[in-house]
Scaffold this active site. Structure first.
Site, PDB file in Angstrom:
ATOM      1  N   GLY A 129       8.095  25.672  24.776  1.00  0.00           N
ATOM      2  CA  GLY A 129       9.233  25.904  24.090  1.00  0.00           C
ATOM      3  C   GLY A 129       9.007  27.530  23.511  1.00  0.00           C
ATOM      4  N   ARG A 165       2.320  19.175  15.660  1.00  0.00           N
ATOM      5  CA  ARG A 165       2.294  18.091  14.876  1.00  0.00           C
ATOM      6  C   ARG A 165       0.898  17.213  14.788  1.00  0.00           C
ATOM      7  NH1 ARG A 165       5.238  20.705  12.285  1.00  0.00           N
ATOM      8  NH2 ARG A 165       7.324  20.369  11.370  1.00  0.00           N
ATOM      9  N   GLU A 180      -1.423  14.197   6.055  1.00  0.00           N
ATOM     10  CA  GLU A 180      -1.462  15.433   5.441  1.00  0.00           C
ATOM     11  C   GLU A 180      -0.929  15.148   4.056  1.00  0.00           C
ATOM     12  OE1 GLU A 180       0.752  18.462   7.626  1.00  0.00           O
ATOM     13  OE2 GLU A 180      -0.328  18.028   9.308  1.00  0.00           O
ATOM     14  N   HIS A 212      -2.100  23.332   7.396  1.00  0.00           N
ATOM     15  CA  HIS A 212      -0.590  23.634   8.001  1.00  0.00           C
ATOM     16  C   HIS A 212      -0.245  24.842   7.493  1.00  0.00           C
ATOM     17  CE1 HIS A 212       2.780  20.954   9.575  1.00  0.00           C
ATOM     18  NE2 HIS A 212       3.146  22.165   9.821  1.00  0.00           N
ATOM     19  N   ALA A 220       0.516  27.537   9.872  1.00  0.00           N
ATOM     20  CA  ALA A 220       0.970  28.476  10.983  1.00  0.00           C
ATOM     21  C   ALA A 220       1.979  29.461  10.633  1.00  0.00           C
ATOM     22  CB  ALA A 220       1.215  27.415  12.183  1.00  0.00           C
TER      23      ALA A 220
END
Ligand code: DGY
Length: 334
Positions: A157, A239, A268, A287, A289
C-alpha cells in the site's frame, strides 16, 4: 446555536482540538496515558453525534447500538481494525481514517527499526553505557549489512511503497507480495512481485505493511518463520497480530531468524514480563511509527475535519465506508 456534541477519546494535538472546538460541543477524555474505560466510552457515545476514536477504542456493534445520535466515527489512525465497519455501515454511521499524512513518517520508522535491528544499535548503546567497552575489537557487535541486500515487503500500500522508495538509496533488490499485484509501481520503484512464500525465502529483510484482517491474522506463523533465512530481520509497523508472537519468540530464541524490530504487538501495551523482552535480538517500540510532531498534528487536523464535515452535512475527505456517505446524500463542499 447549539453545537453538536463530539466525544474525543484522548486529547489530540492543538490543531485538531482547536478545529473541533470551532464546530462542536467537545468533550474529551482527560487522561492522556490510558483510553477511556468501556463504561465511560459507552456513556459518552450514547450522547454524542460524533466520536473521535483512537486505535485503542473498540467501536463495535454494542457501542453503536447504544448511540442513537451518532453520525460519525473519525478514527485518529490510518488503520481501523478497532472499528466494526460493517456494523457502522448497517447503522448509517460514517467511519473515517487518516491516510496519506502518516505514510512517510511511518516508512521512516520502519527503516529505523530495520537499520537498528540489522546493526544492533540498541544493544550497542546499552553496551556503551554498561562500562563493558574496553577497547576496539575486530568482532564486537557484528551485524548484518543492509546495502545491496534483498528487502521483502509484505503489503504494497502507501506505506509499503514509501519503504520501497527508500531502499533504492541502499542499492537493494526489492521483492513484494500483495493480494493485488501493482504492476503500475513495479517499474517506477524497481520492485518485483513474488508469491508470499518466495518473498520470505529470498529476503534478507522482511517488512510488514498489511492491514489487520481475518486473512492477515498470524500471517507470519511458525512455518513461515522457518522458511526465512537464519540471517533475516523481520520488521513490523503494521499491526501486532499479523505475527504469531509465540512463534516469533521461538524463532528469535532458536536462531531460526536473526532479529526483529517491532513497533506493534498482539497485546498493547506489551507486558513488561513478556518473554519477547528477554531477547537481545528484538527491538520493541511502543507503537510510535507515526509519532512525529508534524504528522500527529496533521492526523489530528484530518480526523477533526472528517468529523466536522459529516456533522455539517458534508462528505468527509476520508470515508472508510463511502456507501454510507452516498446513502446519506452527503456531498463534498455542500
Ligand atoms: C495508524 O495510524 O494506524 C497507526 O498505527 C498509528 O498512527
Amino acid at each position: 446555536m447549539t453545537l453538536p456534541r463530539v466525544y474525543v477519546c484522548r486529547r489530540l494535538p492543538d490543531r485538531g482540538m482547536d478545529l473541533l472546538r470551532g464546530g462542536a460541543d467537545v468533550r474529551v477524555w482527560d487522561q492522556n496515558e490510558v483510553p477511556p474505560p468501556r463504561d465511560v466510552l459507552l456513556r459518552e457515545a450514547s450522547q454524542a453525534f460524533g466520536l473521535v476514536s483512537l486505535l485503542t477504542d473498540r467501536i463495535d456493534d454494542e457501542l453503536l447500538s447504544q448511540a442513537p445520535k451518532l453520525r460519525v466515527v473519525a478514527n485518529y489512525a490510518v488503520g481501523y481494525d478497532n472499528i466494526d465497519v460493517d456494523a457502522a455501515t448497517r447503522r448509517g454511521v460514517v467511519a473515517t481514517n487518516t491516510p496519506d499524512v502518516l505514510t512517510e513518517t511511518t516508512a521512516d520508522l520502519a527503516w529505523a527499526l530495520l537499520m537498528a535491528a540489522a546493526r544492533r544499535v540498541v544493544e550497542a548503546d546499552a553496551f556503551t553505557r554498561s562500562g563493558k567497552w574496553r577497547s576496539w575489537q575486530p568482532e564486537l557487535l557484528l551485524g548484518q549489512d543492509v546495502h545491496g541486500r534483498t528487502l521483502g515487503l509484505v503489503g504494497l500500500g502507501r506505506i509499503g511503497a514509501a519503504v520501497a522508495r527508500r531502499a533504492q538509496g541502499f542499492g537493494m533488490r526489492v521483492l513484494y507480495h500483495d493480494v493485488v499485484r501493482r504492476e503500475d509501481l513495479e517499474g517506477k520503484l524497481g520492485i518485483q512481485f513474488r508469491p508470499l512464500e518466495s518473498v520470505l525465502v529470498e529476503s534478507d529483510f522482511v517488512s510488514l505493511h498489511t492491514p489487520l484482517t481475518p486473512q492477515t491474522r498470524h500471517l507470519i506463523n511458525a512455518d513461515r518463520l522457518r522458511s526465512m533465512k537464519p540471517t533475516a530481520v523481520l520488521v513490523n509497523t503494521s499491526r501486532g497480530p499479523v505475527i504469531d508472537e509465540a512463534a516469533l519468540y521461538e524463532a528469535l530464541k532458536n536462531g531460526t531468524i536473526w532479529a526483529a524490530g517491532l513497533d506493534v504487538f498482539e497485546r498493547e501495551p506489551l507486558a513488561t514480563d513478556s518473554p519477547l523482552l528477554t531477547l537481545p535480538n528484538l527491538i520493541a517500540l511502543p507503537h510510535v511509527a507515526s509519532a512525529s510532531f508534524e504528522t500527529r498534528s496533521r492526523m489530528a487536523e484530518m480526523a477533526a475535519a472528517n468529523c466536522l464535515a459529516v456533522l455539517a452535512g458534508r462528505a468527509p475527505a476520508n470515508p472508510i465506508n463511502p456507501g454510507v456517505v452516498t446513502r446519506l446524500g452527503l456531498r463534498e463542499g455542500a
